[in-house]
Structures are given as structure tokens and as C-alpha cells.
Scaffold this motif. Structure first.
Motif, mmCIF file in Angstrom:
data_model
loop_
_atom_site.group_PDB
_atom_site.id
_atom_site.type_symbol
_atom_site.label_atom_id
_atom_site.label_comp_id
_atom_site.label_asym_id
_atom_site.label_seq_id
_atom_site.Cartn_x
_atom_site.Cartn_y
_atom_site.Cartn_z
ATOM 1 N N VAL A 40 64.281 -10.045 -56.834
ATOM 2 C CA VAL A 40 63.249 -10.161 -55.803
ATOM 3 C C VAL A 40 63.933 -10.535 -54.494
ATOM 4 C CG1 VAL A 40 61.205 -11.435 -55.053
ATOM 5 C CG2 VAL A 40 61.490 -10.850 -57.471
ATOM 6 N N THR A 41 63.635 -9.788 -53.441
ATOM 7 C CA THR A 41 64.239 -10.056 -52.140
ATOM 8 C C THR A 41 63.383 -11.041 -51.347
ATOM 9 O OG1 THR A 41 63.110 -8.161 -51.159
ATOM 10 C CG2 THR A 41 65.321 -7.787 -52.038
ATOM 11 N N TYR A 42 63.990 -11.678 -50.376
ATOM 12 C CA TYR A 42 63.293 -12.593 -49.474
ATOM 13 C C TYR A 42 62.764 -11.803 -48.275
ATOM 14 C CZ TYR A 42 65.951 -16.142 -52.061
ATOM 15 O OH TYR A 42 66.521 -16.919 -53.047
ATOM 16 N N GLY B 245 57.424 -24.599 -61.923
ATOM 17 C CA GLY B 245 56.262 -25.445 -62.080
ATOM 18 C C GLY B 245 55.561 -25.217 -63.405
ATOM 19 N N ALA B 246 54.573 -26.061 -63.698
ATOM 20 C CA ALA B 246 53.845 -25.965 -64.957
ATOM 21 C C ALA B 246 53.075 -24.651 -65.070
ATOM 22 C CB ALA B 246 52.881 -27.151 -65.087
ATOM 23 N N ASP B 247 52.735 -24.045 -63.927
ATOM 24 C CA ASP B 247 51.998 -22.789 -63.949
ATOM 25 C C ASP B 247 52.905 -21.564 -63.931
ATOM 26 O OD1 ASP B 247 52.988 -22.993 -61.403
ATOM 27 O OD2 ASP B 247 51.097 -22.524 -60.379
ATOM 28 N N GLY B 248 54.212 -21.768 -64.021
ATOM 29 C CA GLY B 248 55.151 -20.649 -64.006
ATOM 30 C C GLY B 248 55.658 -20.285 -62.632
ATOM 31 N N THR B 249 55.240 -21.000 -61.588
ATOM 32 C CA THR B 249 55.733 -20.735 -60.238
ATOM 33 C C THR B 249 57.210 -21.104 -60.129
ATOM 34 O OG1 THR B 249 53.575 -21.058 -59.198
ATOM 35 C CG2 THR B 249 55.522 -21.373 -57.802
ATOM 36 N N TRP C 32 61.124 -21.845 -51.093
ATOM 37 C CA TRP C 32 60.510 -20.531 -51.267
ATOM 38 C C TRP C 32 59.694 -20.569 -52.552
ATOM 39 C CZ3 TRP C 32 61.269 -16.682 -47.616
ATOM 40 C CH2 TRP C 32 62.318 -16.869 -46.713
ATOM 41 N N ARG C 33 58.431 -20.193 -52.464
ATOM 42 C CA ARG C 33 57.527 -20.231 -53.618
ATOM 43 C C ARG C 33 57.255 -18.809 -54.103
ATOM 44 N NH1 ARG C 33 52.034 -19.758 -54.607
ATOM 45 N NH2 ARG C 33 51.199 -21.112 -56.266
ATOM 46 N N LEU C 34 57.625 -18.553 -55.363
ATOM 47 C CA LEU C 34 57.380 -17.247 -55.975
ATOM 48 C C LEU C 34 56.369 -17.428 -57.099
ATOM 49 C CD1 LEU C 34 58.224 -14.217 -56.051
ATOM 50 C CD2 LEU C 34 59.879 -14.856 -57.819
ATOM 51 N N ALA C 35 55.125 -17.026 -56.835
ATOM 52 C CA ALA C 35 54.063 -17.177 -57.823
ATOM 53 C C ALA C 35 54.261 -16.189 -58.973
ATOM 54 C CB ALA C 35 52.704 -16.953 -57.159
ATOM 55 N N PRO C 36 53.740 -16.496 -60.157
ATOM 56 C CA PRO C 36 53.878 -15.575 -61.293
ATOM 57 C C PRO C 36 53.347 -14.193 -60.950
ATOM 58 C CG PRO C 36 53.027 -17.694 -62.020
ATOM 59 C CD PRO C 36 53.025 -17.736 -60.527
ATOM 60 N N GLY C 37 54.169 -13.182 -61.214
ATOM 61 C CA GLY C 37 53.774 -11.800 -60.959
ATOM 62 C C GLY C 37 53.948 -11.342 -59.532
ATOM 63 N N SER C 38 54.315 -12.256 -58.620
ATOM 64 C CA SER C 38 54.463 -11.886 -57.216
ATOM 65 C C SER C 38 55.789 -11.161 -56.988
ATOM 66 C CB SER C 38 54.385 -13.126 -56.333
ATOM 67 O OG SER C 38 54.633 -12.801 -54.984
ATOM 68 N N ARG C 39 55.798 -10.283 -55.996
ATOM 69 C CA ARG C 39 57.015 -9.560 -55.633
ATOM 70 C C ARG C 39 57.656 -10.085 -54.359
ATOM 71 N NH1 ARG C 39 55.323 -3.179 -56.630
ATOM 72 N NH2 ARG C 39 54.766 -3.401 -58.863
ATOM 73 N N PRO D 105 53.527 -25.728 -73.904
ATOM 74 C CA PRO D 105 53.494 -24.305 -73.542
ATOM 75 C C PRO D 105 53.155 -24.128 -72.070
ATOM 76 C CG PRO D 105 52.253 -24.737 -75.563
ATOM 77 C CD PRO D 105 52.568 -26.077 -74.948
ATOM 78 N N SER D 106 53.821 -23.167 -71.439
ATOM 79 C CA SER D 106 53.519 -22.846 -70.042
ATOM 80 C C SER D 106 53.718 -21.354 -69.851
ATOM 81 C CB SER D 106 54.427 -23.636 -69.088
ATOM 82 O OG SER D 106 55.780 -23.298 -69.303
ATOM 83 N N PRO D 107 53.103 -20.781 -68.825
ATOM 84 C CA PRO D 107 53.237 -19.348 -68.596
ATOM 85 C C PRO D 107 54.684 -18.944 -68.403
ATOM 86 C CG PRO D 107 51.510 -20.298 -67.229
ATOM 87 C CD PRO D 107 52.250 -21.437 -67.841
ATOM 88 N N SER D 108 55.027 -17.789 -68.902
ATOM 89 C CA SER D 108 56.378 -17.281 -68.709
ATOM 90 C C SER D 108 56.556 -16.848 -67.265
ATOM 91 C CB SER D 108 56.626 -16.086 -69.640
ATOM 92 O OG SER D 108 57.856 -15.480 -69.373
#
Length: 385
Positions: A96-98, A111-115, A134-141, A313-316
């Protein structure tokens, strides 16, 4: 961090040298020496080797359900300035590029939510008015930039912790007592959030062999939070220090807790650390830049003293291959115990590290004596004596 600043020289080496000249010399013990409360150094398991040519300066790593996420530190080449997702064999499966150029990415946290949080907090020359996450949320590009500022001037830092409450904690890279800083409010995109100094952490002294001798045992180069949030770990070039976290209070654990020590002897440029997803192991990886030709970054696995807490357990954060084994499991065909040749190699590394530390200590003392002699000679010439 630029290549000219990859050693602790730019993190206070000259000050440390002056200290060596005015205190009695202490010859570092070999890695097999054990301090009270310190686990005996054991040869780690080799998990996998990173062979992608873009990854030679790995400064941050987190383990995921399907492999690892890693970043380089500040790199001149655009192809290296990315967030890299690896499978369990350390092969890059995506990156993933910045959206803009980061300054000096030094650590990762999840994070606990996979971020995924990328800590753009390196500042060797201490000139930055702000640092960044830099915050990369789950599934974000695309990661989102969040700026932070210190209340007391610039600091160089390489360790980021994110507890179960999602609050980032930055630990500075400095000898002696490292500063612990937290944002005064939630990080916000497009804004600079001030931080406050929440305390300091003083790591216990060890004798673990490493390329930088005494200095390498005092500088915090990375951090990680256990998946259940009940433990955190800080590492130096030589050791890992694990703290118990009560009621989710990471700051209290760092500033008032007594850590367990896990030696990481003779890692070439050890800056990264991560818990396995089941919380039973520590993963580390060193840079290969500046190492002998053909050397590749190698993910190592160390057993933790006292077993593991119950995993939560936490999201991958990455699922490139659903059939891949979990990163906390040994590679196919391997066992959890080190092979005899790995144990022998570990012992040889420890012995060699002790010799290197001894030679380094002798070299520093000789340099100091030569410096004192030259100053004395110059004074004699000026006074005509």
C-alpha cells in the motif's frame, strides 16, 4: 531514517563516549551471562527470510493471522516507501502506497479492530515540528495522515504502542529514561493534536551482547502490544522487556511496572518486535542494509517466559492467502524446538558477540586515552612546556 544515521551515533553516541572516558570501564559480559530476573538467552527459531529487494531496512513489523505487515524506515526510493503485507513465508503479497511522502517510518502497531498504525516518528536530528501516525483501516487502500506535536520540543522515537482502548503511546529513543507521550485527544485527519508527557520508563540494565555494546542496551527501538492487551513489550538493540498491563493502562505499566527480560543477543540492527497472534511468542526482524552481501532480513521467533495470556480474537489485518498457516505457528516441516545446528549457531553468535563487545570496550578506552594524551600535548605546546 537515512542511511547516514543508521547507527546510534546520531542518538547520543558522542555523549556516551564522554561518559565512558570519565567513569570506570566495565567489560560487557557474554550473552550467556544472566542477571537476576532475566531469562537465559536461547537460540530463536527461524521463521522465514525476507527476499524482496525493497525490504532491507525493516524498522517496524506486526504479525497477522496470515503473515506479517512491515515497513522500512525513511527510504530514498519510492518503491520502498510502502506498507508491505507478507505471507507466512515472508513473501510480499501486496503493498500500500502513501498519498504523500512519509518522513521516517519507524514502527507499526495494530488496533483491536484490525487498524494498522504506522509510526512516522523518527527524527535523528531533532528538527521536526510535528511527527505523524498513518492510519490504515481494514480493507482500505490508502492510509490517512494524523499529525502530533510534542509539548517540550522535538524528540527522536522508534516505538509505538496501541492499547485495547485504541490510544497511541509513543516512547522516545534516548539513553537512560525514555519519555512516554500520549495525544491529548483522539488523532484527527488534517489537524495537529498536541501530546503530553505522561511519564518516563527506565529499563533495567542487562549484559546482553549486541553490536553497540552499552549503548545498544539502553535505546528503545520498537514496541508491541499483546493481542489480549494485557502485556506490552519494548525492545532495544539487545533485549525485549515485557510489562504486564492492568485495566488497560499502558502508561502505568511502562512507568511503574517491573518488566520481564528476554535477551535478543547479537541481532545485527534489531528495531522491530511483534507478538504472535496467540500471544505465546515474540517475533523480531533486523535490517540487512550494511550487513555482509547476501544477508537477508530474517524473522526470528522467541519464547516468552511464563507462557501466554488467553488470546482475544480480532479482525485480520491482511488475508492474502486463506489457506496459509497462522503466523504464530512454525513453518511446515519444522518443530517448535530449535534444531541442534540452530542451537550451536546461537551459541557461536553469543560467543562472538561477547568478543566483539570486549574489543569495542577496549577500543573506546584506548581512543579515550589517545584523546587525553593529545589534549595534554597541545596544552604543553601552548604553554611552552
Amino acid at each position: 531514517m537515512t542511511r547516514r544515521a543508521r547507527t546510534p551515533a546520531r542518538a547520543g553516541w558522542s555523549t556516551g563516549l564522554l561518559a565512558v572516558l570519565v567513569v570506570p570501564a566495565v567489560v560487557p559480559a557474554p550473552a550467556s551471562a544472566v542477571l537476576p530476573g532475566t531469562a537465559r538467552a536461547a537460540a530463536p527459531d527461524v521463521v522465514c527470510r525476507v527476499r524482496d529487494e525493497r525490504l532491507t531496512e525493516i524498522s517496524g513489523m506486526v504479525a497477522t493471522d496470515s503473515g506479517f505487515v512491515v515497513v522500512n524506515d525513511g527510504a530514498d526510493e519510492a518503491s520502498r516507501r510502502r506498507i508491505f503485507f507478507l505471507d507466512t513465508r515472508c513473501a510480499v503479497v501486496r503493498s500500500v502506497t502513501y498519498p504523500s511522502r512519509p518522513r521516517d517510518t519507524e514502527d507499526l502497531a495494530v488496533g483491536a479492530d484490525g487498524t494498522v498504525w504506522v509510526a512516522d516518528i523518527g527524527d535523528n536530528d531533532r528538527v521536526r515540528s510535528t511527527v505523524a501516525l498513518w492510519r490504515l483501516a481494514p480493507g482500505s487502500r490508502r492510509p490517512v495522515l494524523h499529525r502530533l506535536s510534542y509539548p517540550d520540543g522535538p524528540h527522536d522515537a522508534e516505538a509505538l504502542l496501541v492499547g485495547r482502548d485504541g490510544r497511541p503511546v509513543v516512547v522516545t529513543k534516548q539513553g537512560g529514561e525514555a519519555g512516554v507521550y500520549v495525544p491529548t485527544g483522539p488523532p484527527r485527519a488534517g489537524a495537529t493534536v498536541p501530546m503530553r508527557r505522561a511519564g518516563q520508563v527506565r529499563l533495567p540494565a542487562t549484559t546482553t551482547a549486541n553490536p553497540y555494546s552499552f549503548f545498544g542496551r539502553r535505546l528503545v527501538t520498537g514496541g508491541a502490544t499483546a493481542p489480549d492487551g494485557r502485556r506490552v513489550v519494548l525492545r532495544t538493540y539487545a533485549d525485549a522487556f515485557e510489562f504486564d498491563v492492568t485495566d488497560g493502562d499502558v502508561v502505568a505499566a511502562l512507568t511503574g511496572g517491573t518488566p520481564r527480560v528476554v535477551p535478543l543477543p547479537d541481532e545485527p540492527q534489531g528495531e522491530s518486535v511483534s507478538y504472535s497472534r496467540d500471544g505465546r511468542w515474540l517475533f523480531t526482524v533486523s535490517e540487512s542494509a550494511g550487513q555482509p552481501a547476501g544477508t537477508r532480513p530474517t524473522v526470528l521467533r522467541y519464547a516468552l517466559p511464563g507462557g501466554a495470556a488467553s488470546p482475544v480474537p480480532s479482525p485480520s489485518v491482511a488475508a492474502p492467502a486463506a489457506s496459509a498457516p497462522a503466523a504464530g505457528s512454525p513453518p511446515a516441516g519444522s518443530s517448535s524446538a530449535p534444531a541442534p545446528d540452530a542451537v550451536d549457531a546461537g551459541r557461536r553468535r553469543a560467543d562472538a558477540g561477547g568478543v566483539r563487545s570486549l574489543l569495542l570496550g577496549v577500543g573506546v578506552i584506548v581512543a579515550g586515552l589517545l584523546l587525553v594524551a593529545s589534549v595534554g600535548a597541545a596544552r604543553a605546546r601552548r604553554t611552552g612546556r
